[in-house]
Design a protein around this motif. Sequence first.
Motif, PDB file in Angstrom:
ATOM      1  N   GLU A  85      -0.971  -5.984  -3.625  1.00  0.00           N
ATOM      2  CA  GLU A  85      -2.025  -5.007  -3.885  1.00  0.00           C
ATOM      3  C   GLU A  85      -3.244  -5.682  -4.506  1.00  0.00           C
ATOM      4  O   GLU A  85      -4.384  -5.385  -4.142  1.00  0.00           O
ATOM      5  CB  GLU A  85      -1.475  -3.909  -4.801  1.00  0.00           C
ATOM      6  N   ARG A  86      -3.012  -6.585  -5.436  1.00  0.00           N
ATOM      7  CA  ARG A  86      -4.122  -7.293  -6.069  1.00  0.00           C
ATOM      8  C   ARG A  86      -4.836  -8.199  -5.077  1.00  0.00           C
ATOM      9  O   ARG A  86      -6.021  -8.524  -5.251  1.00  0.00           O
ATOM     10  CB  ARG A  86      -3.603  -8.090  -7.261  1.00  0.00           C
ATOM     11  N   ALA A  87      -4.119  -8.602  -4.020  1.00  0.00           N
ATOM     12  CA  ALA A  87      -4.739  -9.424  -2.975  1.00  0.00           C
ATOM     13  C   ALA A  87      -5.454  -8.566  -1.930  1.00  0.00           C
ATOM     14  O   ALA A  87      -6.029  -9.105  -0.969  1.00  0.00           O
ATOM     15  CB  ALA A  87      -3.678 -10.287  -2.300  1.00  0.00           C
ATOM     16  N   GLY A  88      -5.419  -7.251  -2.092  1.00  0.00           N
ATOM     17  CA  GLY A  88      -6.087  -6.348  -1.155  1.00  0.00           C
ATOM     18  C   GLY A  88      -5.334  -6.109   0.128  1.00  0.00           C
ATOM     19  O   GLY A  88      -5.907  -5.615   1.108  1.00  0.00           O
ATOM     20  N   GLU A  89      -4.039  -6.435   0.136  1.00  0.00           N
ATOM     21  CA  GLU A  89      -3.254  -6.332   1.371  1.00  0.00           C
ATOM     22  C   GLU A  89      -2.589  -4.968   1.536  1.00  0.00           C
ATOM     23  O   GLU A  89      -2.291  -4.554   2.657  1.00  0.00           O
ATOM     24  CB  GLU A  89      -2.184  -7.425   1.395  1.00  0.00           C
ATOM     25  N   VAL A  90      -2.320  -4.266   0.449  1.00  0.00           N
ATOM     26  CA  VAL A  90      -1.653  -2.962   0.495  1.00  0.00           C
ATOM     27  C   VAL A  90      -2.187  -2.083  -0.626  1.00  0.00           C
ATOM     28  O   VAL A  90      -2.822  -2.574  -1.567  1.00  0.00           O
ATOM     29  CB  VAL A  90      -0.115  -3.088   0.349  1.00  0.00           C
ATOM     30  N   ILE A  91      -1.888  -0.793  -0.516  1.00  0.00           N
ATOM     31  CA  ILE A  91      -2.135   0.157  -1.600  1.00  0.00           C
ATOM     32  C   ILE A  91      -0.839   0.936  -1.808  1.00  0.00           C
ATOM     33  O   ILE A  91      -0.364   1.618  -0.889  1.00  0.00           O
ATOM     34  CB  ILE A  91      -3.270   1.141  -1.265  1.00  0.00           C
ATOM     35  N   LEU A  92      -0.246   0.825  -2.984  1.00  0.00           N
ATOM     36  CA  LEU A  92       0.977   1.572  -3.249  1.00  0.00           C
ATOM     37  C   LEU A  92       0.622   3.033  -3.495  1.00  0.00           C
ATOM     38  O   LEU A  92      -0.064   3.375  -4.464  1.00  0.00           O
ATOM     39  CB  LEU A  92       1.720   1.000  -4.457  1.00  0.00           C
ATOM     40  N   HIS A  93       1.106   3.895  -2.616  1.00  0.00           N
ATOM     41  CA  HIS A  93       0.777   5.315  -2.707  1.00  0.00           C
ATOM     42  C   HIS A  93       1.872   6.118  -3.411  1.00  0.00           C
ATOM     43  O   HIS A  93       1.580   7.088  -4.102  1.00  0.00           O
ATOM     44  CB  HIS A  93       0.547   5.885  -1.308  1.00  0.00           C
ATOM     45  N   GLY A  94       3.147   5.726  -3.201  1.00  0.00           N
ATOM     46  CA  GLY A  94       4.188   6.527  -3.823  1.00  0.00           C
ATOM     47  C   GLY A  94       5.585   6.033  -3.550  1.00  0.00           C
ATOM     48  O   GLY A  94       5.806   4.911  -3.071  1.00  0.00           O
ATOM     49  N   PHE A  95       6.538   6.910  -3.826  1.00  0.00           N
ATOM     50  CA  PHE A  95       7.963   6.608  -3.700  1.00  0.00           C
ATOM     51  C   PHE A  95       8.620   7.738  -2.915  1.00  0.00           C
ATOM     52  O   PHE A  95       8.262   8.907  -3.070  1.00  0.00           O
ATOM     53  CB  PHE A  95       8.589   6.442  -5.081  1.00  0.00           C
ATOM     54  N   TYR A  96       9.583   7.375  -2.090  1.00  0.00           N
ATOM     55  CA  TYR A  96      10.121   8.307  -1.089  1.00  0.00           C
ATOM     56  C   TYR A  96      11.649   8.284  -1.121  1.00  0.00           C
ATOM     57  O   TYR A  96      12.270   7.224  -1.214  1.00  0.00           O
ATOM     58  CB  TYR A  96       9.621   7.880   0.294  1.00  0.00           C
ATOM     59  N   SER A  97      12.254   9.460  -1.027  1.00  0.00           N
ATOM     60  CA  SER A  97      13.711   9.559  -0.938  1.00  0.00           C
ATOM     61  C   SER A  97      14.079  10.669   0.032  1.00  0.00           C
ATOM     62  O   SER A  97      13.340  11.649   0.176  1.00  0.00           O
ATOM     63  CB  SER A  97      14.309   9.856  -2.317  1.00  0.00           C
ATOM     64  N   HIS A  98      15.216  10.501   0.681  1.00  0.00           N
ATOM     65  CA  HIS A  98      15.727  11.527   1.594  1.00  0.00           C
ATOM     66  C   HIS A  98      17.173  11.830   1.219  1.00  0.00           C
ATOM     67  O   HIS A  98      18.033  10.941   1.250  1.00  0.00           O
ATOM     68  CB  HIS A  98      15.662  11.064   3.046  1.00  0.00           C
TER      69      HIS A  98
END
Length: 462
Positions: A185-198
Amino acid sequence: MANASSTQQLLYSPSIKDLQREYVGVNVDQLPTPCAILDRAIIKKNCDQLLAACRKLGTVELTRLQLGENGGARNIIISTVNEAIFVADYMQSLRKNGNINILYGVPIGPSQIKRLALLGKHLGPGSISLLVDHVSQLPGVSVFESYTGWPPQLFVKVDTGYGRAGVPPNTDTLRELELAILTAERAGEVILHGFYSHAGHSYNSKSASDRLTLLASEIRGLVSAADAMRMLDTHSSDDSLVQRCFCLSVGASPTATSIESILSPDSNDAAREEMSKFQETLRQLSKKDDIEIHAGVYPLLDMQQLDTSGLDRQKENLKVRGIDTSAHKIAITILAEVVSLYPEREPAEAMIAAGSLAIGREPRTTVSNNWATMTDWKAGLNQRQLGDGDYILARVSQEHGILQKAAHGKHMSLEIGQKVRLWPNHACIAGAGYGHYFVVDSSLPEQDVDTVQEVWERCNGW
């Protein structure tokens, strides 16, 4: 002898427009079989009820299968890249009313990155989310930005007890993954949006109370994962991560149904007290994170859902053709044709030209050796018949199905050429065999309820 060009015309592969011209306005007993039929009125009712139940919880409800009428975010989950491409133009049309986002709901593999990235380039920034549950997935994800010019949003898949996919909370494996995401994320490669469970294991639960407990457990697992991520940056001079709000996406159709069941007027005092505590927990959690409920097969439902969620026990004053029906929440049925009779067998049997490719091969939790429940098309499923109906689909092969008289089914004689209605055990698997759905509407006047109103194209493939 027919030549090749003329025989090619006999292949049954018409376009949706051709199907609409030929079958809209036609009674269902004139449809080619096997075919899948949806009830538009039941789909709308199921979606409306879920939205209403979630509003009572006081949460920000972004159902993943029914996008509301008003402005705001438009979020959906897909399980194949083809599905994302299939809905892309529709999602693009919603941009004027708010943000759009498509979550690819399978832990991302390297071979899917390019297609999703090119789709994201078409839809615009913030339109694509990816699911990760292992640190080795991140190098592939980092390539996404090279196609789009902007990074994808990420959901971390957390295993809260189902055991299919996801990283368990409070583990070194999760910490390693979150550290790697923070670096990316700090490298600008991703944005952490959240956490997911099913909560797929909620299908084994026995009561609405049990399912509500599983839903609460899911949320606690995601809160733990989100808090762990926030804590990773506590020694940084930038406290933005500590203050971040994540999206916590939870649910399955049984757990979503538990909300509806416990909020119903028939709930007892203990259930209402339990729901009150759950609501307060959500209110507290929503001060820090957004909680999202994804509902799975809720708009269609099926016999597994009735078995699991007790929907048949909900006392709704709804009649279909004057029959009180406990299957009034199932929006998908398969129309099949009887092609042979075997009265000498014990019990008597009949064959339909519809097998595992037409109906699936999914068991029910309460009835053994029953691959679908059968009634006459006009009979519906009344409460007495819910367990087994008139006949059961006792055996299936690829294109053959053997109907067998149910132990407690009413007397019903079958004839060759008769059209029968199959209530599938698992709607997702049953629908996968078809390229389109014929759509009827049970809210219409009696003379029109069995008339095809629309033909909807279905997306298949990967």
